[in-house]
Design a protein around this motif. Structure first.
Motif, mmCIF file in Angstrom:
data_model
loop_
_atom_site.group_PDB
_atom_site.id
_atom_site.type_symbol
_atom_site.label_atom_id
_atom_site.label_comp_id
_atom_site.label_asym_id
_atom_site.label_seq_id
_atom_site.Cartn_x
_atom_site.Cartn_y
_atom_site.Cartn_z
ATOM 1 N N ILE A 1 15.010 81.645 1.893
ATOM 2 C CA ILE A 1 13.877 82.963 2.206
ATOM 3 C C ILE A 1 15.693 83.720 3.062
ATOM 4 C CG2 ILE A 1 12.985 83.274 3.900
ATOM 5 C CD1 ILE A 1 11.381 85.069 2.329
ATOM 6 N N GLY A 2 15.698 84.578 2.215
ATOM 7 C CA GLY A 2 16.766 85.675 2.475
ATOM 8 C C GLY A 2 17.703 86.338 1.200
ATOM 9 N N ASP A 3 18.829 87.340 2.415
ATOM 10 C CA ASP A 3 19.874 88.412 1.280
ATOM 11 C C ASP A 3 20.897 86.972 1.026
ATOM 12 O OD1 ASP A 3 21.504 89.789 0.355
ATOM 13 O OD2 ASP A 3 22.218 90.770 1.995
ATOM 14 N N PHE A 4 20.909 86.878 -0.064
ATOM 15 C CA PHE A 4 22.179 85.962 -1.001
ATOM 16 C C PHE A 4 23.473 86.131 -0.817
ATOM 17 C CE2 PHE A 4 18.183 83.150 -0.490
ATOM 18 C CZ PHE A 4 18.634 81.989 -0.460
ATOM 19 N N ASN A 5 23.263 88.104 -1.450
ATOM 20 C CA ASN A 5 24.036 88.475 -1.692
ATOM 21 C C ASN A 5 25.088 87.788 -3.316
ATOM 22 O OD1 ASN A 5 25.087 91.316 -0.072
ATOM 23 N ND2 ASN A 5 25.668 89.671 1.565
#
Length: 298
Positions: A132-136
């Motif tokens: 999970i997260g901000d993979f850009n």
């Protein structure tokens, strides 16, 4: 729940994060781009209503990650870098599984370092895996709306690592983007940068898991809320007390600006977008009303 908060050095951002945690009651909270030191972000655990935390400090005013969690969940650290925190999660009635929170390299020319780390972690464990997260980065060109088209070569590198790690995007409920910024000329750049990727084994463990795009004021990224059976039981705004609009809110000097910020600068293009905006605005107003007026008995 996971949020790229764009820095926790601002007390108003911490206040909004407290509201998000209180309203949504996540058992685990992941925050990326904290932009503060490790001991400082870990020290927010009690303020946010969590029992434990593990953070990775920022490099100056960039980066930084932290995972907060509540008892009786047990999280055990496996490894970390400036791009990730990798944990084994143990909860009652479930086999252990793996949670990794990600913050993808912001520099496109160096983004391969994030993908190399994902490949390394894939080979490190066979546990059911949730990322999970901000993979850009996006998985499809359609996930970027507005100007500044992305290079297909960069997209393909992300798709290749997702395939190599045997992960799948679990989808979402809500608006089609998690990042929104107004650029020169008045146009909006909207991109789906924040997501959940999961292995088939993890999805079998949590077949009812759904990802919801929420709304926040203090960041150009939307929080994302991953809900399984347990989270749905704990989520007070969706299950339990219904949202109630209070007329007395309109007398407060901050009401108009809070409402406008919660709704956002853009309209709703279809029924799905309208539904998502109504839900996120209700959540924002519920949190603001609680902090400004306290509990209201009916």
């Amino acid at each position: 729940m996971c949020w790229n908060c764009r820095g926790l050095g601002d007390p108003s951002t911490v206040h909004e994060l407290c509201d998000l945690a209180r309203i949504n009651s996540p058992s685990i909270l992941c925050v990326v781009e904290t932009q503060i030191a490790k001991n400082r972000v870990e020290g927010l655990a009690n303020t946010l209503g969590f029992d434990s935390a593990y953070g990775v400090g920022s490099s100056g005013r960039s980066g930084g990650l932290c995972i907060f969690w509540k008892n009786p969940m047990q999280l055990t650290l496996r490894n970390f870098s400036k791009y990730h925190i990798d944990m084994v999660v143990e909860e009652q009635g479930k086999d252990p599984w793996r949670l990794t929170v990600w913050y993808g390299e912001a520099n496109r020319s160096l983004r391969y370092k994030t993908w190399d780390m994902m490949r390394y972690l894939k080979a490190d464990s066979d546990l059911p895996w949730c990322c999970i997260g901000d993979f850009n980065e996006v998985l499809r060109r359609e996930e970027q709306m507005g100007p500044n088209d992305r290079e297909m070569a960069q997209i393909n590198l992300f798709r290749e690592v997702v395939d190599a790690c045997q992960l799948c995007d679990i989808g979402y409920v809500g608006l089609d983007w998690t990042f929104e910024r107004r650029i020169q000329g008045g146009e909006y750049c909207r991109v789906r940068l924040d997501r959940v990727l999961a292995s088939a084994e993890w999805s079998e463990m949590f077949p009812l898991a759904t990802l919801h795009h929420l709304h926040a004021v203090k960041s150009d990224h939307s929080p994302i809320l991953l809900m399984n059976e347990m989270e749905a039981q704990n989520q007070r705004i969706v299950v339990g007390k219904p949202f109630r609009y209070e007329v007395m809110w309109e007398r407060h000097e901050e009401f108009q600006s809070t409402l406008e910020a919660a709704w956002g600068p853009s309209g709703a293009g279809n029924v799905e977008e309208l539904q998502a905006k109504l839900l996120s605005t209700a959540m924002a107003l519920k949190g603001w009303g609680s902090s400004s007026f306290g509990a209201i008995r009916t």
